[in-house]
Enzyme design. Structure first.
Site: not given
Ligand SMILES: [Zn+2]
Length: 180
Positions: A141, A111, A139, A70-73
Protein backbone atom coordinates in the site's frame (compact mmCIF):
# COMPACT_ATOMS: atom_id res chain seq x y z
CA UNK A 1 -13.80 -18.09 5.69
CA UNK A 2 -16.86 -18.25 3.47
CA UNK A 3 -15.29 -18.77 0.06
CA UNK A 4 -18.58 -18.55 -1.82
CA UNK A 5 -19.21 -15.14 -0.32
CA UNK A 6 -15.71 -14.02 -1.20
CA UNK A 7 -16.25 -15.12 -4.81
CA UNK A 8 -19.55 -13.29 -4.92
CA UNK A 9 -18.01 -10.16 -3.45
CA UNK A 10 -15.14 -10.17 -5.94
CA UNK A 11 -17.61 -10.69 -8.78
CA UNK A 12 -19.54 -7.64 -7.56
CA UNK A 13 -16.33 -5.70 -7.07
CA UNK A 14 -15.44 -6.27 -10.72
CA UNK A 15 -18.83 -4.88 -11.73
CA UNK A 16 -18.37 -1.93 -9.38
CA UNK A 17 -15.00 -1.25 -11.01
CA UNK A 18 -16.77 -0.96 -14.37
CA UNK A 19 -15.58 -4.34 -15.63
CA UNK A 20 -17.39 -7.20 -17.25
CA UNK A 21 -16.81 -10.17 -14.94
CA UNK A 22 -17.87 -12.57 -17.69
CA UNK A 23 -15.10 -11.66 -20.10
CA UNK A 24 -12.42 -14.25 -20.80
CA UNK A 25 -9.65 -12.98 -18.55
CA UNK A 26 -11.94 -12.27 -15.59
CA UNK A 27 -14.21 -15.30 -15.71
CA UNK A 28 -12.21 -17.27 -13.15
CA UNK A 29 -10.91 -14.30 -11.22
CA UNK A 30 -13.44 -14.47 -8.35
CA UNK A 31 -12.56 -18.13 -7.75
CA UNK A 32 -8.84 -17.47 -8.01
CA UNK A 33 -9.04 -14.55 -5.58
CA UNK A 34 -11.07 -16.63 -3.11
CA UNK A 35 -8.42 -19.38 -3.25
CA UNK A 36 -5.70 -16.81 -2.79
CA UNK A 37 -7.35 -15.26 0.25
CA UNK A 38 -7.73 -18.70 1.75
CA UNK A 39 -4.04 -19.32 1.29
CA UNK A 40 -3.03 -15.90 2.59
CA UNK A 41 -5.38 -15.64 5.54
CA UNK A 42 -5.87 -19.09 6.98
CA UNK A 43 -3.03 -20.15 9.24
CA UNK A 44 -2.57 -23.87 9.78
CA UNK A 45 -2.95 -25.27 13.29
CA UNK A 46 0.23 -25.06 15.30
CA UNK A 47 1.51 -27.57 17.82
CA UNK A 48 3.98 -26.30 20.36
CA UNK A 49 6.48 -29.06 20.91
CA UNK A 50 8.80 -27.96 23.67
CA UNK A 51 11.94 -29.52 25.06
CA UNK A 52 13.43 -29.20 28.53
CA UNK A 53 16.83 -27.62 28.13
CA UNK A 54 19.07 -25.89 30.59
CA UNK A 55 20.21 -23.18 28.19
CA UNK A 56 20.44 -19.57 29.35
CA UNK A 57 21.92 -18.08 26.22
CA UNK A 58 20.33 -16.00 23.52
CA UNK A 59 18.66 -18.03 20.78
CA UNK A 60 18.24 -15.96 17.62
CA UNK A 61 16.50 -16.94 14.43
CA UNK A 62 16.87 -14.38 11.74
CA UNK A 63 15.35 -13.76 8.33
CA UNK A 64 12.10 -15.60 8.93
CA UNK A 65 10.20 -14.73 5.78
CA UNK A 66 6.54 -13.91 6.00
CA UNK A 67 3.77 -12.40 3.98
CA UNK A 68 0.71 -10.80 5.51
CA UNK A 69 -2.15 -8.54 4.51
CA UNK A 70 -2.58 -4.93 5.57
CA UNK A 71 -6.02 -4.54 7.08
CA UNK A 72 -6.26 -0.89 6.08
CA UNK A 73 -5.89 -1.49 2.33
CA UNK A 74 -6.25 -5.26 1.83
CA UNK A 75 -2.85 -5.27 0.17
CA UNK A 76 0.09 -7.49 1.06
CA UNK A 77 2.96 -6.55 3.24
CA UNK A 78 5.91 -8.89 3.46
CA UNK A 79 9.43 -9.16 4.69
CA UNK A 80 11.43 -10.84 7.41
CA UNK A 81 11.18 -11.23 11.15
CA UNK A 82 14.17 -11.72 13.43
CA UNK A 83 13.34 -13.24 16.78
CA UNK A 84 15.48 -13.89 19.82
CA UNK A 85 14.64 -15.27 23.23
CA UNK A 86 16.45 -16.43 26.31
CA UNK A 87 15.15 -19.87 27.32
CA UNK A 88 13.80 -20.31 30.79
CA UNK A 89 14.14 -24.08 31.04
CA UNK A 90 12.38 -24.75 27.77
CA UNK A 91 13.25 -24.45 24.12
CA UNK A 92 11.10 -24.86 21.07
CA UNK A 93 11.92 -26.38 17.69
CA UNK A 94 13.47 -23.69 15.50
CA UNK A 95 10.95 -24.27 12.72
CA UNK A 96 8.16 -23.69 15.22
CA UNK A 97 9.23 -20.08 15.62
CA UNK A 98 8.71 -19.62 11.91
CA UNK A 99 5.28 -21.20 12.29
CA UNK A 100 4.43 -18.75 15.07
CA UNK A 101 5.25 -15.89 12.70
CA UNK A 102 3.07 -17.50 10.06
CA UNK A 103 0.23 -17.94 12.52
CA UNK A 104 0.00 -14.18 13.08
CA UNK A 105 0.92 -13.16 9.53
CA UNK A 106 -1.93 -15.03 7.93
CA UNK A 107 -4.73 -12.74 8.87
CA UNK A 108 -5.71 -9.14 8.29
CA UNK A 109 -2.99 -7.34 10.16
CA UNK A 110 -0.95 -4.30 10.96
CA UNK A 111 2.77 -4.78 11.46
CA UNK A 112 2.84 -3.38 14.98
CA UNK A 113 0.10 -5.69 16.25
CA UNK A 114 1.62 -8.70 14.53
CA UNK A 115 4.87 -8.00 16.34
CA UNK A 116 3.15 -7.73 19.72
CA UNK A 117 1.17 -10.91 19.16
CA UNK A 118 4.29 -12.88 18.26
CA UNK A 119 6.06 -11.61 21.38
CA UNK A 120 3.11 -12.47 23.62
CA UNK A 121 2.82 -15.92 22.08
CA UNK A 122 6.48 -16.70 22.73
CA UNK A 123 6.33 -15.33 26.27
CA UNK A 124 3.28 -17.44 27.07
CA UNK A 125 4.31 -20.66 25.38
CA UNK A 126 7.98 -20.66 26.30
CA UNK A 127 7.35 -19.20 29.75
CA UNK A 128 10.09 -16.63 29.33
CA UNK A 129 10.02 -12.88 29.79
CA UNK A 130 13.00 -12.32 27.56
CA UNK A 131 12.07 -11.81 23.94
CA UNK A 132 13.44 -9.56 21.21
CA UNK A 133 11.96 -9.07 17.80
CA UNK A 134 12.65 -6.95 14.76
CA UNK A 135 10.40 -6.97 11.72
CA UNK A 136 11.37 -5.44 8.38
CA UNK A 137 8.58 -5.24 5.84
CA UNK A 138 7.57 -3.69 2.56
CA UNK A 139 3.98 -2.58 2.40
CA UNK A 140 2.40 -2.73 -1.04
CA UNK A 141 0.00 0.00 0.00
CA UNK A 142 3.07 2.24 0.30
CA UNK A 143 4.88 0.93 -2.75
CA UNK A 144 2.04 1.04 -5.24
CA UNK A 145 -0.06 3.98 -4.18
CA UNK A 146 -0.08 7.18 -2.15
CA UNK A 147 3.47 8.32 -1.59
CA UNK A 148 4.90 5.53 -3.84
CA UNK A 149 8.04 4.83 -1.91
CA UNK A 150 9.14 1.70 -3.72
CA UNK A 151 12.11 0.93 -1.53
CA UNK A 152 10.78 2.10 1.79
CA UNK A 153 10.86 -0.50 4.50
CA UNK A 154 9.00 -0.32 7.75
CA UNK A 155 11.11 -1.54 10.65
CA UNK A 156 9.61 -2.22 14.04
CA UNK A 157 11.26 -3.74 17.08
CA UNK A 158 10.36 -4.69 20.58
CA UNK A 159 12.43 -5.82 23.54
CA UNK A 160 11.07 -7.37 26.69
CA UNK A 161 12.60 -8.56 29.95
CA UNK A 162 16.38 -9.00 29.85
CA UNK A 163 16.52 -7.62 26.31
CA UNK A 164 15.72 -4.22 27.69
CA UNK A 165 19.24 -3.95 29.03
CA UNK A 166 21.69 -2.59 26.53
CA UNK A 167 24.13 -5.52 26.71
CA UNK A 168 21.57 -8.03 25.44
CA UNK A 169 20.11 -5.52 23.02
CA UNK A 170 23.56 -4.93 21.52
CA UNK A 171 24.16 -8.68 21.38
CA UNK A 172 20.87 -9.05 19.49
CA UNK A 173 21.87 -6.45 16.92
CA UNK A 174 25.41 -7.76 16.53
CA UNK A 175 24.11 -11.31 15.94
CA UNK A 176 21.64 -9.86 13.51
CA UNK A 177 24.28 -8.00 11.57
CA UNK A 178 26.86 -10.78 11.51
CA UNK A 179 27.50 -12.31 8.09
CA UNK A 180 24.89 -10.24 6.33
ZN1 LIG B 1 -1.90 -0.42 4.15
Amino acid sequence: MDKNKVEEAVYNLLIALGENPEREGLKDTPRRVANMYEELLEAPELEYTKFEENCKDIVLIKDIEFSSMCEHHLMPFFGVAHIAYIPNGKIIGISKLARIVEKYARRLQVQERMMNQIVEDIKTNLETEDVAICIEAKHMCMVARGIKKVNAKTITSKFTGAFQNSENKNEFYSLLNSRR
